[in-house]
Design a protein around this motif. Sequence first.
Motif, PDB file in Angstrom:
ATOM      1  N   LEU A 140      39.237  40.472   6.966  1.00  0.00           N
ATOM      2  CA  LEU A 140      39.337  39.662   5.752  1.00  0.00           C
ATOM      3  C   LEU A 140      38.845  38.243   6.027  1.00  0.00           C
ATOM      4  O   LEU A 140      38.308  37.589   5.151  1.00  0.00           O
ATOM      5  N   ILE A 141      39.070  37.788   7.250  1.00  0.00           N
ATOM      6  CA  ILE A 141      38.559  36.493   7.700  1.00  0.00           C
ATOM      7  C   ILE A 141      38.064  36.662   9.124  1.00  0.00           C
ATOM      8  O   ILE A 141      38.540  37.532   9.854  1.00  0.00           O
ATOM      9  N   THR A 142      37.110  35.835   9.523  1.00  0.00           N
ATOM     10  CA  THR A 142      36.610  35.916  10.893  1.00  0.00           C
ATOM     11  C   THR A 142      37.438  35.001  11.789  1.00  0.00           C
ATOM     12  O   THR A 142      37.998  33.999  11.330  1.00  0.00           O
ATOM     13  N   ASP A 143      37.506  35.363  13.052  1.00  0.00           N
ATOM     14  CA  ASP A 143      38.300  34.585  14.001  1.00  0.00           C
ATOM     15  C   ASP A 143      37.734  33.186  14.224  1.00  0.00           C
ATOM     16  O   ASP A 143      38.454  32.289  14.644  1.00  0.00           O
ATOM     17  N   ASP A 144      36.456  32.991  13.951  1.00  0.00           N
ATOM     18  CA  ASP A 144      35.835  31.688  14.185  1.00  0.00           C
ATOM     19  C   ASP A 144      35.722  30.848  12.909  1.00  0.00           C
ATOM     20  O   ASP A 144      34.993  29.859  12.878  1.00  0.00           O
ATOM     21  N   SER A 145      36.444  31.217  11.870  1.00  0.00           N
ATOM     22  CA  SER A 145      36.422  30.440  10.628  1.00  0.00           C
ATOM     23  C   SER A 145      36.967  29.036  10.882  1.00  0.00           C
ATOM     24  O   SER A 145      37.990  28.865  11.535  1.00  0.00           O
ATOM     25  N   LEU A 146      36.260  28.037  10.376  1.00  0.00           N
ATOM     26  CA  LEU A 146      36.708  26.656  10.550  1.00  0.00           C
ATOM     27  C   LEU A 146      37.819  26.300   9.581  1.00  0.00           C
ATOM     28  O   LEU A 146      38.636  25.426   9.853  1.00  0.00           O
ATOM     29  N   TRP A 147      37.852  26.967   8.436  1.00  0.00           N
ATOM     30  CA  TRP A 147      38.804  26.647   7.379  1.00  0.00           C
ATOM     31  C   TRP A 147      39.232  27.956   6.744  1.00  0.00           C
ATOM     32  O   TRP A 147      38.389  28.744   6.342  1.00  0.00           O
ATOM     33  N   VAL A 148      40.522  28.202   6.630  1.00  0.00           N
ATOM     34  CA  VAL A 148      41.017  29.428   6.006  1.00  0.00           C
ATOM     35  C   VAL A 148      41.912  29.028   4.835  1.00  0.00           C
ATOM     36  O   VAL A 148      42.936  28.378   5.027  1.00  0.00           O
ATOM     37  N   MET A 149      41.488  29.406   3.638  1.00  0.00           N
ATOM     38  CA  MET A 149      42.258  29.076   2.437  1.00  0.00           C
ATOM     39  C   MET A 149      42.835  30.352   1.834  1.00  0.00           C
ATOM     40  O   MET A 149      42.196  31.405   1.894  1.00  0.00           O
ATOM     41  N   PRO A 150      44.022  30.273   1.249  1.00  0.00           N
ATOM     42  CA  PRO A 150      44.610  31.459   0.618  1.00  0.00           C
ATOM     43  C   PRO A 150      43.694  32.121  -0.407  1.00  0.00           C
ATOM     44  O   PRO A 150      43.606  33.348  -0.469  1.00  0.00           O
ATOM     45  N   SER A 151      42.982  31.336  -1.201  1.00  0.00           N
ATOM     46  CA  SER A 151      42.103  31.923  -2.215  1.00  0.00           C
ATOM     47  C   SER A 151      40.969  32.732  -1.589  1.00  0.00           C
ATOM     48  O   SER A 151      40.521  33.723  -2.160  1.00  0.00           O
ATOM     49  N   SER A 152      40.513  32.358  -0.395  1.00  0.00           N
ATOM     50  CA  SER A 152      39.458  33.112   0.297  1.00  0.00           C
ATOM     51  C   SER A 152      39.946  34.499   0.683  1.00  0.00           C
ATOM     52  O   SER A 152      39.204  35.478   0.582  1.00  0.00           O
ATOM     53  N   VAL A 153      41.190  34.578   1.131  1.00  0.00           N
ATOM     54  CA  VAL A 153      41.761  35.876   1.503  1.00  0.00           C
ATOM     55  C   VAL A 153      41.900  36.755   0.261  1.00  0.00           C
ATOM     56  O   VAL A 153      41.563  37.941   0.289  1.00  0.00           O
ATOM     57  N   ILE A 154      42.335  36.178  -0.847  1.00  0.00           N
ATOM     58  CA  ILE A 154      42.475  36.939  -2.099  1.00  0.00           C
ATOM     59  C   ILE A 154      41.119  37.465  -2.549  1.00  0.00           C
ATOM     60  O   ILE A 154      40.988  38.639  -2.921  1.00  0.00           O
ATOM     61  N   LYS A 155      40.095  36.644  -2.512  1.00  0.00           N
ATOM     62  CA  LYS A 155      38.750  37.084  -2.926  1.00  0.00           C
ATOM     63  C   LYS A 155      38.266  38.256  -2.081  1.00  0.00           C
ATOM     64  O   LYS A 155      37.737  39.235  -2.600  1.00  0.00           O
ATOM     65  N   LYS A 156      38.425  38.141  -0.764  1.00  0.00           N
ATOM     66  CA  LYS A 156      38.001  39.230   0.130  1.00  0.00           C
ATOM     67  C   LYS A 156      38.813  40.492  -0.131  1.00  0.00           C
ATOM     68  O   LYS A 156      38.289  41.591  -0.106  1.00  0.00           O
ATOM     69  N   LEU A 157      40.088  40.313  -0.380  1.00  0.00           N
ATOM     70  CA  LEU A 157      40.984  41.441  -0.620  1.00  0.00           C
ATOM     71  C   LEU A 157      40.576  42.208  -1.873  1.00  0.00           C
ATOM     72  O   LEU A 157      40.552  43.439  -1.876  1.00  0.00           O
TER      73      LEU A 157
END
Length: 185
Positions: A140-157
């Motif tokens: 859902l997110i990459t380990d090297d992401s510089l910024w992780v926002m809750p909305s990004s996880v929802i979009k991927k989900l």
Amino acid sequence: IESLSLVFASGYMSNPASMYGHLFLKLNNVNSNNLLDSSINYGAIVPNAENPIIYILRGIFGGYDAGFSDKQFYRHHHNYTDIELRDLWEYKLNLSQFDVNLITNHIWELLGVKFDYYFIDENCAFHIAKLLEIVLDQQLITDDSLWVMPSSVIKKLTKHDYHQSLVNDIKYIPSNESILHNYFE
């Protein structure tokens, strides 16, 4: 536990750590009222009456321990919708019973484990995404992401394909403020 839901709480400007929203999991029990279901939260362990400048600096650059905690959903519902006046969106996940059990069992292993907290990347969205990824075939997110926002996880989900659509249902839970605004409109 019959299913899991990912719950998104809208942003809260009075707390810098929550201005982009917050994610937590809800464990839906077949024999329970929705408000009595368990919920799993991830967050920093911050001392009471912490200096706001120190709070921001430690949140961004590290300095706080963090971990998972479990509470009944009504506590989050009351805090977010009644006190902080934040809207909630519940994304019910369409996972197999085996995967629900696997994630639930792993959560109980993680309760009490301490992690380093970083507001920018190793936050609630990062750790909740990592929990879900143990049963998904892609990140859902990459380990090297510089910024992780809750909305990004929802979009991927919502775009993820898990044998079928991963999100089974979306339920909007308005805050008391939203209910009042809608009433006046």
